[in-house]
Write a protein that holds these residues in place. Structure first.
Motif, PDB file in Angstrom:
ATOM      1  N   GLN A 144      93.327 -32.979 118.211  1.00  0.00           N
ATOM      2  CA  GLN A 144      94.659 -32.544 117.816  1.00  0.00           C
ATOM      3  C   GLN A 144      94.659 -32.200 116.336  1.00  0.00           C
ATOM      4  O   GLN A 144      93.706 -32.514 115.612  1.00  0.00           O
ATOM      5  CB  GLN A 144      95.688 -33.632 118.105  1.00  0.00           C
ATOM      6  CG  GLN A 144      95.345 -34.975 117.500  1.00  0.00           C
ATOM      7  CD  GLN A 144      96.059 -36.129 118.195  1.00  0.00           C
ATOM      8  OE1 GLN A 144      96.903 -36.779 117.585  1.00  0.00           O
ATOM      9  NE2 GLN A 144      95.734 -36.383 119.460  1.00  0.00           N
ATOM     10  N   ARG A 163      99.977 -30.545 116.642  1.00  0.00           N
ATOM     11  CA  ARG A 163      99.605 -29.208 117.047  1.00  0.00           C
ATOM     12  C   ARG A 163      98.264 -29.243 117.791  1.00  0.00           C
ATOM     13  O   ARG A 163      97.413 -30.083 117.546  1.00  0.00           O
ATOM     14  CB  ARG A 163      99.451 -28.286 115.818  1.00  0.00           C
ATOM     15  CG  ARG A 163     100.697 -28.191 114.940  1.00  0.00           C
ATOM     16  CD  ARG A 163     101.820 -27.455 115.640  1.00  0.00           C
ATOM     17  NE  ARG A 163     102.991 -27.302 114.785  1.00  0.00           N
ATOM     18  CZ  ARG A 163     104.053 -28.090 114.819  1.00  0.00           C
ATOM     19  NH1 ARG A 163     104.086 -29.123 115.666  1.00  0.00           N
ATOM     20  NH2 ARG A 163     105.086 -27.876 114.026  1.00  0.00           N
ATOM     21  N   ASP A 164      98.091 -28.306 118.726  1.00  0.00           N
ATOM     22  CA  ASP A 164      96.811 -28.071 119.407  1.00  0.00           C
ATOM     23  C   ASP A 164      96.276 -29.314 120.108  1.00  0.00           C
ATOM     24  O   ASP A 164      95.071 -29.569 120.103  1.00  0.00           O
ATOM     25  CB  ASP A 164      95.767 -27.540 118.422  1.00  0.00           C
ATOM     26  CG  ASP A 164      96.216 -26.269 117.734  1.00  0.00           C
ATOM     27  OD1 ASP A 164      97.046 -25.544 118.321  1.00  0.00           O
ATOM     28  OD2 ASP A 164      95.758 -26.005 116.610  1.00  0.00           O
ATOM     29  N   ARG A 199     102.243 -28.927 121.391  1.00  0.00           N
ATOM     30  CA  ARG A 199     102.904 -28.686 120.101  1.00  0.00           C
ATOM     31  C   ARG A 199     104.262 -29.375 120.091  1.00  0.00           C
ATOM     32  O   ARG A 199     105.126 -29.079 120.934  1.00  0.00           O
ATOM     33  CB  ARG A 199     103.074 -27.172 119.884  1.00  0.00           C
ATOM     34  CG  ARG A 199     103.749 -26.792 118.574  1.00  0.00           C
ATOM     35  CD  ARG A 199     104.018 -25.295 118.531  1.00  0.00           C
ATOM     36  NE  ARG A 199     104.667 -24.907 117.290  1.00  0.00           N
ATOM     37  CZ  ARG A 199     104.031 -24.501 116.206  1.00  0.00           C
ATOM     38  NH1 ARG A 199     102.712 -24.401 116.216  1.00  0.00           N
ATOM     39  NH2 ARG A 199     104.679 -24.173 115.107  1.00  0.00           N
TER      40      ARG A 199
END
Length: 262
Positions: free
Chosen positions: A40, A84-85, A99
């Motif tokens: 992440q 994010r990610d 997200r």
């Protein structure tokens, strides 16, 4: 998810346990030896910390852990950031869950083997799927909330309101100042945490993580309204000025495999 409540399935055996002093606080976390379970990226982090007595929070730690202290003091943190990610190991970003904004209340722990970590008392985010998955698989106290982040040049605004009967909420408005720098001794103690302690299936586990060293900017508090810390701890620390307020642009993180501790 990597864990299960059926015996020790999904969790690695514990490492060597020993009674001893806490391990040093290194600037870089060790690479997890058991492989990566999650990857992440964390962005626009704001760390807010207040000093508390170890006795005031000792009852909030999972069995097998205790408050970690620096010069006899421990701390409660309120941390705002963007997730994010989010992905499993080397897989693609998880759809509908990769997200979101997250706001957590945390304490600082150490176990009998000297492993230093974080204990999360609450983790509020605006995606229901991670809330359900993290609660069910790991026993982590994720809570569904409405959470937002707005950035105005060198000012940042976070707001969160939990979707529960009590609706505790927090709002932070901060000005980001100065050049990037490394952490001092207190900031290392608060942020160089290479794992978390939590409770699941009636047992305490440790979940290691790794990322590059932190770089921070100082931040000035323009507004702080908080009910999340009080809801999680019963303490009204947010009525006083924090002892530490930091901003980080962010970094990439990967989690190893969690394992049971004694």
């Amino acid at each position: 998810m990597a864990t299960s409540c059926r015996g020790s399935e999904g969790l690695s055996p514990h490492g060597d346990e020993r009674d001893g002093a806490p391990c040093p606080v290194p600037a870089v976390g060790p690479q997890p030896s058991s492989g990566t379970t999650f990857r992440q990226r964390w962005t626009d982090l704001v760390f807010v910390h207040w000093e508390v007595s170890p006795e005031a929070v000792a009852g909030l730690f999972p069995p097998g852990t205790r408050p970690d202290v620096l010069d006899g003091k421990t701390y409660v943190g309120l941390v705002f950031f963007g997730m994010r990610d989010l992905r499993l190991s080397r897989g693609p970003v998880l759809p509908f869950a990769g997200r979101f904004e997250e706001i957590n209340v945390r304490l600082y722990s150490v176990d009998a083997a000297g492993r230093r970590g974080v204990v999360f008392l609450s983790l509020d985010c605006d995606r229901l799927l991670p809330v359900i998955a993290a609660n069910g698989a790991f026993g982590l106290p994720y809570r569904w909330a409405s959470a937002h982040c707005d950035r105005f040049e060198e000012r940042i605004l976070y707001s969160v309101r939990r979707k529960s009967r009590q609706h505790p909420r927090s709002r932070l408005w901060a000005a980001i100042e100065g050049e990037e720098r490394g952490p001092n001794a207190l900031e290392d103690f608060l942020t160089a945490r290479w794992g978390l302690h939590a409770r699941a299936c009636g047992r305490t586990f440790y979940w290691p993580l790794h990322h590059e060293p932190w770089c921070f900017k100082d931040a000035a508090l323009l507004l702080m309204e908080d009910e999340l810390v009080r809801a999680a701890t019963g303490l009204t620390v947010a009525a006083s000025s924090p002892v530490s307020l930091l901003y980080s642009q962010g970094l990439s993180v990967h989690f190893g495999r969690p394992f049971w501790i004694r």
